[in-house]
Design an enzyme around this catalytic site. Structure first.
Site, PDB file in Angstrom:
ATOM      1  N   GLY A 116       0.798  -1.219   0.000  1.00 19.97           N
ATOM      2  CA  GLY A 116       0.000   0.000   0.000  1.00 19.97           C
ATOM      3  C   GLY A 116       0.829   1.266   0.000  1.00 19.97           C
ATOM      4  N   LYS A 122      20.289   6.140   3.073  1.00 23.29           N
ATOM      5  CA  LYS A 122      20.493   6.558   4.466  1.00 23.29           C
ATOM      6  C   LYS A 122      21.197   5.490   5.300  1.00 23.29           C
ATOM      7  CE  LYS A 122      16.747   9.887   4.222  1.00 23.29           C
ATOM      8  NZ  LYS A 122      16.735   9.793   2.759  1.00 23.29           N
TER       9      LYS A 122
END
Length: 465
Positions: free
Chosen positions: A163, A287
């Site tokens: 989703g 990151k």
């Protein structure tokens, strides 16, 4: 707006539609519009090709060149324009958009430049209102989607975090791979409902091939559940996109960041021990390189888990890339909201820069890497040059016809916890090498930053009784 919403329109049938581009995409849209009897008439195509100008396509005249004709159009306030030029450059799209915005169109839609559009399957349901991300930054790499995901034909494919931004785009593109089953997995009921509904609408409108779509509401953090579900659905390929990824939010919630990003990944790997001939592709982030945030550190551990995984017949790999335009919680939707509210646009630092690519491009390259990658390897996506966030904000302000500084202010709020001025796609000691595929590089040498054995092999709480 979801792509599924793009098929709904309140445009009166008495309106006129102008299609910019008389190639295969524009012709496909015109045929579909006529067949469905929506939008009214296709008043004209606009095109730059001298061989098309003056002819008729699908019963409508082709006018051009685009720059000359667009300036002469006098559309009514209910008329619509669709830019159907999926192979056009960002610069050309910007020029055309600016020309059209000077006219009185009720809306300007675009057919995105996804690989499946370029390969000849343009559908009206894929059009949507034009957005800043369609006109910013570089032209995405076109990898030839259908050929790239042919390895998924007849396979059972699981997408965790289906989703979310990347997961949902992977699901859309996977409609073209001929998968037998498409498992859309997530712990958010509403987000899984939305992507399930959208995929079924896309199929209904003729996008892609027939695959059985199976929505799954589940929890990666629950090892008992993962041990239960994976042997039952027996996925051949898993794209693991699920993660808590909002950097400042995870600084305040480190326990859940580790529980979800690290132990959720561990639970998948443990559940995969019951599978044979399965392939896992972990979606990672820039990151993880010298991480300054809980999010980055948790994803670094997830990378190490996957790269350390071993199974006689299964394959495990990692795909690492930077920011994607328009993802949930990213700066583009935030800047858009701030601009439409009259400003100011909030920035952390005038020199902050990030790597960016579009969601469709990232998803396409992930799908490609999943097919050509080898077990135990770490891949990075070619992101181009890093973008100065201040310049991105200024471009977005100008997209809406305003001037930065005078119409919309820029407010510097300082670097937030866990953030760095710049990110990198590879760490000190990581050596990258080209692959045979444009846009995908391999980390040829990767020093192990932590001893992952305890985390990977330690018994779960239920195993300890």
């Amino acid at each position: 707006m979801n792509q599924s919403d793009s098929s709904k329109t309140s445009t009166p049938k008495t309106s006129k539609l102008y299609i910019i581009g008389a190639g295969f995409a524009g012709r496909s849209l015109a045929r579909e519009i006529r067949r469905k009897g929506i939008y009214g008439e296709v008043a004209a195509f606009l095109d730059d090709d001298p061989g098309k100008i003056g002819s008729h396509v699908e019963g409508s005249p082709v006018l051009g060149p685009i720059d000359d004709v667009a300036a002469l159009l006098q559309p009514r306030g209910i008329d619509l324009a669709i830019i159907a030029m999926p192979s056009a450059s960002r610069e050309r799209l910007r020029e055309i958009y600016l020309l059209l915005t000077r006219q009185n169109f009720s809306s300007i839609k675009i057919l995105p430049d996804m690989g499946q559009v370029i390969e000849g399957s343009a559908h009206l349901v894929q059009t949507r209102e034009i957005d800043p991300q369609d006109l910013l930054l570089r032209k995405p790499v076109n990898i030839g989607l259908k050929e790239s995901i042919s390895y998924l034909r007849g396979k059972r494919v699981l997408i965790t975090g289906a989703g979310g931004s990347i997961g949902s785009e992977l699901s859309r593109q996977l409609l073209h791979g001929g998968a037998s089953r498409l498992y859309v997995f997530g712990h958010g009921e509403n987000s899984i409902y939305e992507i399930d509904r959208e995929l079924r609408l896309l199929q209904q409108e003729g996008v892609g091939e027939r695959a059985t779509i199976v929505p799954i509401i589940g929890e990666l953090q629950d090892p008992n559940y993962m041990d239960f579900i994976l042997p039952r659905i027996r996925p051949d390929v898993i794209f693991h996109t699920a993660a808590y990824k909002h950097v400042p939010m995870m600084e305040h919630n480190p326990v859940m960041a580790v529980k979800n990003n690290v132990f959720g990944t561990r639970n998948i790997l443990k559940g995969m021990q019951t599978l044979d001939e399965s392939r896992l592709v972990l979606i990672s982030t820039d990151k993880v390189v010298q991480p300054a945030s809980v999010y980055g550190a948790s994803k670094r551990l997830a990378e190490e888990l996957v790269l350390a995984a071993r199974h006689p017949s299964n394959a495990y790999m990692v795909v690492r890339f930077g920011n994607v335009l328009g993802s949930r919680g990213s700066i583009v939707p935030l800047f858009k909201q701030q601009i439409l509210n009259g400003g100011p646009v909030t920035l952390t630092h005038p020199d902050m820069r990030r790597f960016f690519m579009t969601i469709p491009e990232a998803a396409s390259l992930v799908l490609k890497a999943g097919g050509v990658g080898e077990t135990g390897n770490l891949y990075t996506l070619e992101m181009g040059e890093p973008v100065i966030i201040r310049e991105l904000a200024e471009q977005m302000i100008r997209f809406y016809g305003l001037e930065p500084g005078s119409d919309i202010g820029l407010d510097y709020i300082g670097i937030r916890p866990g953030e760095k001025l710049e990110e990198s796609l590879h760490d000190t000691g990581e050596v990258t090498a080209e692959t045979a595929f444009p846009g995908i590089r391999r980390i040829a040498e990767k020093p192990r930053s932590v001893d992952i054995c305890l985390l990977y092999t330690s018994p779960s709480p239920r195993d300890r009784g």
